[in-house]
Design an enzyme around this catalytic site. Structure first.
Site, PDB file in Angstrom:
ATOM      1  N   GLN A   1       0.829  -1.208   0.000  1.00 44.87           N
ATOM      2  CA  GLN A   1       0.000   0.000   0.000  1.00 44.87           C
ATOM      3  C   GLN A   1       0.866   1.262   0.000  1.00 44.87           C
ATOM      4  O   GLN A   1       0.578   2.244   0.687  1.00 44.87           O
ATOM      5  CB  GLN A   1      -0.961  -0.005   1.190  1.00 44.87           C
ATOM      6  CG  GLN A   1      -2.151  -0.898   1.009  1.00 44.87           C
ATOM      7  CD  GLN A   1      -3.037  -0.459  -0.156  1.00 44.87           C
ATOM      8  OE1 GLN A   1      -3.175   0.723  -0.433  1.00 44.87           O
ATOM      9  NE2 GLN A   1      -3.629  -1.436  -0.843  1.00 44.87           N
ATOM     10  N   SER A   2       1.899   1.249  -0.802  1.00 45.24           N
ATOM     11  CA  SER A   2       2.851   2.360  -0.817  1.00 45.24           C
ATOM     12  C   SER A   2       2.288   3.600  -1.504  1.00 45.24           C
ATOM     13  O   SER A   2       1.933   3.578  -2.683  1.00 45.24           O
ATOM     14  CB  SER A   2       4.132   1.935  -1.535  1.00 45.24           C
ATOM     15  OG  SER A   2       4.964   3.049  -1.791  1.00 45.24           O
TER      16      SER A   2
END
Length: 356
Positions: A89-90
């Site tokens: 989930q960068s």
């Protein structure tokens, strides 16, 4: 603490940075917004939010500023593909992928899950946006940090061997260049607060790397006396204070400043990470709900929510005084909210109106 003698004007700082190649991406300057109801709820100080969640580019965030310099550097080197990576989930990877779309570059994202898969990786939040902007995505078992950096380098080498011109993650080059962008953010804060008739008594930011290092560079280059407080979202396996000081000092040298920035210049706390990186914390959830319900501004669970928990606690503990003006740099992360939907709903109680 060693003395840093630089006291540039904001115009001087901009002029020092101007020779660096830059690829326009961000909506700048971002607003500096008074959070009046939030401040009143906490009993002071007056909190102003630097809205770097509004930088544009696939829902915005701090990495959009970074990428103005990094994409320019990649294009200068005639790269045709960027190999990048971080967590699944960068926010970083989402914004870098969007920047590549705008610049016409291919991108290969190597996203570390931190362990074996227990089922399909849901394509939601930042991962959904990676897909929409056309990134090639590999989700791997490596954990964010040194292990993932080794994997990214391996993938970059494969592309280079196939004849691609690769621009990939290299902490020694990327981090100082990215940090320069946040010295410019501090210049914006100085100019905007001055125009509004006040000056910051403290600056808070979520960082354990380039963004915070750039804020310190801006603080020291402009001769600001207000402290900068970093709420770390992660505990790295290295000395974070020393690393950030080195990044800031190297960034200064890129723009012709010899500041001698040392670890003592980095005020960072790891007390608000909670159970771990990328995991919900009670303080973070409280901060998300409080700001959303007083100002309609959304924080994220991994970064800004936890840094705001730090500011809230500092206010409650009397570390920040009611008469002060405090700037909170909102570094974005909104898309990640949707990947934490179940946990957020379970930890943040719904509001119920009294019967009429």
């Amino acid at each position: 603490m060693p003395t840093v003698t630089a006291a540039l004007t904001t115009s001087d700082l901009r002029a020092a940075i101007a020779p660096l190649p830059r690829f326009p991406l961000a909506h700048l300057p971002t607003p500096l917004e008074h959070a009046a109801r939030f401040s009143k709820t906490l009993g002071g100080p007056q909190v102003y939010i630097k809205r770097d969640d509004c930088t544009g580019l696939a829902m915005g965030g701090n990495k959009t500023r970074h990428n103005e310099f990094l994409i320019a550097d990649a294009l200068k080197q005639q790269a045709d593909i960027i190999v990048w990576g971080a967590g699944v989930q960068s926010n970083n990877c989402r914004q870098t992928a969007a920047a590549c779309a705008k610049a016409g570059l291919d991108i290969h994202l190597v996203l570390g899950r931190g362990g074996p898969a227990t089922g399909p990786d849901p394509v939601q939040g930042n991962l959904l946006l990676d897909h929409l902007v056309g990134a090639h995505v590999d989700i791997v078992e490596e954990k964010i940090g040194v292990d993932l950096e080794v994997r990214i380098a391996r993938e970059a080498a494969k592309h280079a061997a196939a004849g691609r011109k690769v621009y990939s993650w290299d902490r020694h080059k990327v981090k100082p260049l990215a940090a320069v962008s946040y010295a410019l953010c501090v210049a914006e804060i100085v100019e905007q607060s001055r125009a509004q008739g006040w000056a910051p008594d403290a600056i808070y930011v979520s960082s354990a790397g380039s963004t915070g290092a750039g804020v310190v560079l801006g603080q020291l280059a402009l001769g600001l006396t207000c402290p900068v407080r970093h709420g770390a979202p992660i505990k790295w396996p290295w000395d974070t204070q020393a690393d950030m000081a080195q990044i800031a000092d190297d960034a200064g040298k890129l723009i012709g400043l010899e500041l001698g920035i040392r670890p003592e210049h980095i005020d960072i706390t790891f007390d608000y990470i909670g159970p771990g990186y990328g995991e919900l914390s009670a303080g973070g959830c409280e901060a998300i709900a409080l700001l959303a319900r007083t100002e309609g501004i959304l924080l994220d669970p991994s970064y800004t929510g936890k840094a705001m928990a730090c500011l809230i606690d500092d206010i409650r503990q009397g570390r920040r005084k009611p008469h002060e003006n405090v700037v909170f740099i909102h570094t974005g992360g909104t898309p990640a909210l949707f990947a934490y939907n179940e946990g957020l709903v379970s930890q943040i109680a719904a509001r119920r109106l009294s019967a009429v």
